[in-house]
Design a protein around this motif. Structure first.
Motif, short mmCIF file in Angstrom:
data_model
loop_
_atom_site.label_atom_id
_atom_site.label_comp_id
_atom_site.label_asym_id
_atom_site.label_seq_id
_atom_site.Cartn_x
_atom_site.Cartn_y
_atom_site.Cartn_z
N GLY A 58 -1.10 16.65 42.10
CA GLY A 58 -0.71 15.34 41.57
C GLY A 58 0.68 14.95 42.02
N ALA A 117 -8.38 12.44 47.03
CA ALA A 117 -8.09 11.61 45.86
C ALA A 117 -9.29 10.81 45.40
N TRP A 165 -0.06 20.66 37.76
CA TRP A 165 -0.69 21.39 38.86
C TRP A 165 0.03 22.71 39.10
N LYS A 196 -1.99 7.99 44.78
CA LYS A 196 -1.55 8.17 43.40
C LYS A 196 -0.20 7.50 43.16
N LYS A 244 -5.98 9.32 35.24
CA LYS A 244 -5.98 10.54 36.05
C LYS A 244 -4.58 10.87 36.55
N VAL A 245 -3.87 9.86 37.04
CA VAL A 245 -2.56 10.09 37.64
C VAL A 245 -1.55 10.60 36.61
N GLU A 267 -11.01 11.82 42.16
CA GLU A 267 -10.34 11.57 40.88
C GLU A 267 -10.20 10.09 40.55
N ASN A 290 -2.86 14.42 35.38
CA ASN A 290 -2.85 15.48 36.39
C ASN A 290 -1.63 15.33 37.28
N THR A 291 -0.45 15.70 36.75
CA THR A 291 0.80 15.53 37.47
C THR A 291 1.10 16.74 38.35
N LEU A 324 -1.39 11.74 48.44
CA LEU A 324 -0.60 11.38 47.26
C LEU A 324 -0.11 9.94 47.30
#
Length: 473
Positions: A228, A393, A445, A371, A436-437, A396, A440-441, A368
């Motif tokens: 993330g 990505a 992670w 995100k 999600k963003v 997710e 799930n940072t 990324l």
């Protein structure tokens, strides 16, 4: 907790600011600072007959150890096998794959050199976390020297299907190297399935519940850990950009037009020619968008010394020139093409003001940028993320508009639909992505992987239990 040891090709300097270092470097540095630890990697320097020991210095609770490499070994390891063989293989570019035994030997020699330099610095209870395809053999080399502690590996790029992976002459040796880790982390469940399928069908290994694998005398676990971003930091930067000088300059340059933005390293895996061609197709098929939307493609130069990358840059410059030459007006340039990087705060301002986020790689481990674009949006008036279905990505971000990056006309249609999308749908799609963003940072992670690595060797009591469980399953 035991000391954490991180190994990576690039080591972020403690003096490097977060805005420049990037989310991964910041998260790893924070993890080391929390637990106390060692960050080991290449110094970025080469020297004939380099010293066997690394340069060591300390900052806070973190010890940094930087190793200098022989120039011939560095070329064989980095430009040769890592980026001439593994990078194209993992991104499904078999036409770009080059395998030379001398480079494969150089790759292993550098890993052996790293292991010999790192081993004397290790404590028996250290937790070692190795990052990315440059160092797949490192655990095997450390085991040869006698290190019996926990070692984990995270593969930041895609893992190819068995049919593709078999194209690499050294495929069997690489998977044998992976077996010396206790935990192998991949970006997506699709990557996990690809590796497990290879192990069961080609390497004749055992697969037990939970992704635990038995291969020869080794047992280890393979699992997905989708990476993330530092979501809060990106939100803060995006909010801080409102009314800033940079945002005012951007708004003035757009003149009330909508903005579509892409941010990618200049790499053949990113699908940049197709993305630019799709924007040209949008202007061709949907003339109502002419003079109404501007595309900005930021593409910092990557591996500029490699001929294929230089050719890609020339191709993109020609494409950008052709699009602007055909559609530009005296007061509007359709495409802004920039070959330099920008700091996170500047990118956050650009993302926040972009109606479209164009993330269309041909293949990507995660990506990324997708995100970051989501995190930077104004919740009341969010833009639309157009995302390649071949980016990790995509698993997710269910609110994205998924596209096939090989379908130029399909991407143009998706961009037209997104530019015409009602605000209610834009908000609904953004909300699904943001959930999600924000959960799930990068920090979650990092903590999750370390926790799973600490507990990885407790999955079974021994190889016999593993085989019995696999047979029963």
């Amino acid at each position: 907790m035991a000391r954490l040891v991180i190994v990576s090709n690039r080591v972020a300097s403690p003096r490097e600011r977060a805005a420049k270092a990037g989310g991964l470097a910041v998260a790893l540095r924070e993890a080391l600072g929390t637990h106390g630890g060692l960050w080991f990697g290449w110094s970025g320097e080469t020297q004939v007959n380099p010293p066997d020991t690394p340069k060591v210095f300390r900052s806070g609770r973190v010890t940094y150890a930087l190793l200098t490499l022989d120039p011939d070994d560095q070329r064989a390891h980095y430009a040769g096998y890592a980026n001439g063989s593994l990078w194209p293989l993992c991104h499904y570019r078999l036409g770009a794959l080059s395998f030379r035994r001398a480079e494969w030997e150089g790759y292993r020699r550098v890993n052996e050199h790293f292991a010999r330099a790192l081993f004397p610095m290790l404590r028996p209870d250290d937790i070692v976390w190795v990052h990315d395809y440059h160092f797949i053999p490192l655990a095997a080399e450390l085991r040869k020297l006698g290190f019996g502690g926990r070692i984990g590996y995270f593969h930041h790029i895609p893992w190819p299907t068995p049919e593709v992976f078999l194209s690499l002459p050294s495929h069997a040796a690489l998977v044998n190297d992976l077996s010396h880790y206790d935990l192998v982390g991949l970006q997506t469940e699709q990557d996990v399935r690809a590796l497990l399928t290879y192990i069961s069908s080609e390497a004749r290994g055992w697969i037990a519940p939970g992704g635990v694998v038995g291969l020869r005398e080794r047992r280890f676990r393979i699992a997905a850990f989708p990476i993330g971003i530092d979501a809060d930091a990106f939100v803060t930067d995006a909010q801080a950009s409102v009314g800033s000088e940079e945002e005012q300059r951007l708004a003035a340059s757009l003149g009330g037009r909508q903005l579509a933005v892409g941010v990618d390293r200049l790499d053949y895996s990113k699908g940049l020619p197709s993305k630019l061609a799709a924007f040209g197709e949008l202007l061709n098929r949907y003339p109502e968008h002419r003079s109404k939307v501007t595309m900005m493609q930021i593409a910092p130069v990557s591996r500029g010394e490699v001929a294929e990358y230089r050719a890609l840059r020339r191709e993109l410059e020609e494409l950008a020139g052709a699009i602007n030459g055909e559609y530009a007006e005296f007061d509007w340039v359709p495409l802004r093409y920039l070959n330099r990087p920008f700091q996170r705060a500047t990118l956050a301002a650009i993302y926040r003001n972009a109606r479209l986020g164009l993330v269309t790689p041909l293949r990507d481990g995660m990506n990324l940028v997708a995100k970051e674009y989501v995190a930077a949006q104004n919740p009341d008036d969010p833009g639309v993320l157009i995302l390649s279905r071949f980016a990790g990505a995509a698993d997710e971000l269910s609110g994205a508009v998924l596209v096939n990056p090989y379908d130029v006309e399909g991407m143009a249609e998706a961009a037209h639909a997104a530019l015409s999308m009602p605000i209610e749908e834009r908000r609904e799609r953004w909300q699904a992505n943001w959930e999600k963003v924000r959960t799930n940072t990068i920090h979650r992670w990092c903590e999750t992987f370390i926790h799973e690595l600490v507990n990885a060797v407790d999955q079974f009591d021994g190889p016999s239990d593993l085989l019995g469980e696999a047979r029963r399953g």
